[in-house]
Design a protein around this motif. Structure first.
Motif: not given
Length: 130
Positions: A9-17, A33-43
């Motif tokens: 179970x993963x939480x995907x965070x999409x935030x450029x700040x 949840x395991x947390x994965x961070x991304x900085x853009x919608x494309x990522x």
């Protein structure tokens, strides 16, 4: 006999700040949840193309640094991976940001209440809808 292994179970965070993303990550790390961070919608889409079966919760900012914004991301996720519980966040003008958001996607204005984010993450872990 083999044992059925549940997908992660993963939480995907999409935030450029960077600071806001780190705050969201620290909060969601308090869940199962395991947390994965991304900085853009494309990522985020690149990640989802490979790992969508692992993702239970998407927490994304409406404002994104590239061509695709958070609403576009939410629409794509709802179409391709409908089991992913999606929450969009945004600042200043809620009406402008919330227009066009799919009905089953929650909008949470910034600053978002930590307890509400945790409750949405908990709902995501209660079962997949596919």
């Amino acid at each position: 006999m083999g044992r059925k292994i549940e997908p992660c179970r993963t939480a995907l965070i999409v935030e450029d700040d960077f600071e806001v993303r780190g705050l969201a990550a620290a909060l969601l790390e308090e869940t199962d949840l395991q947390v994965v961070e991304t900085s853009s919608a494309e990522e985020a889409l690149d990640y989802l193309r490979i790992h969508a079966d692992e993702v239970a919760f998407l927490f994304a900012s409406v404002h994104q640094p590239r061509l695709m914004n958070g609403v576009d991301l939410a629409r794509t996720v709802r179409l391709k991976w409908p089991w992913i519980r999606t929450v969009l966040t945004g600042g200043e003008s809620i009406e402008d940001e919330a227009s066009g958001i799919p009905r089953d996607v929650r909008f949470m204005p910034k600053p978002w209440p930590a307890l509400e984010v945790l409750m949405e993450a908990e709902r995501a872990t209660q079962g997949r809808r596919h």
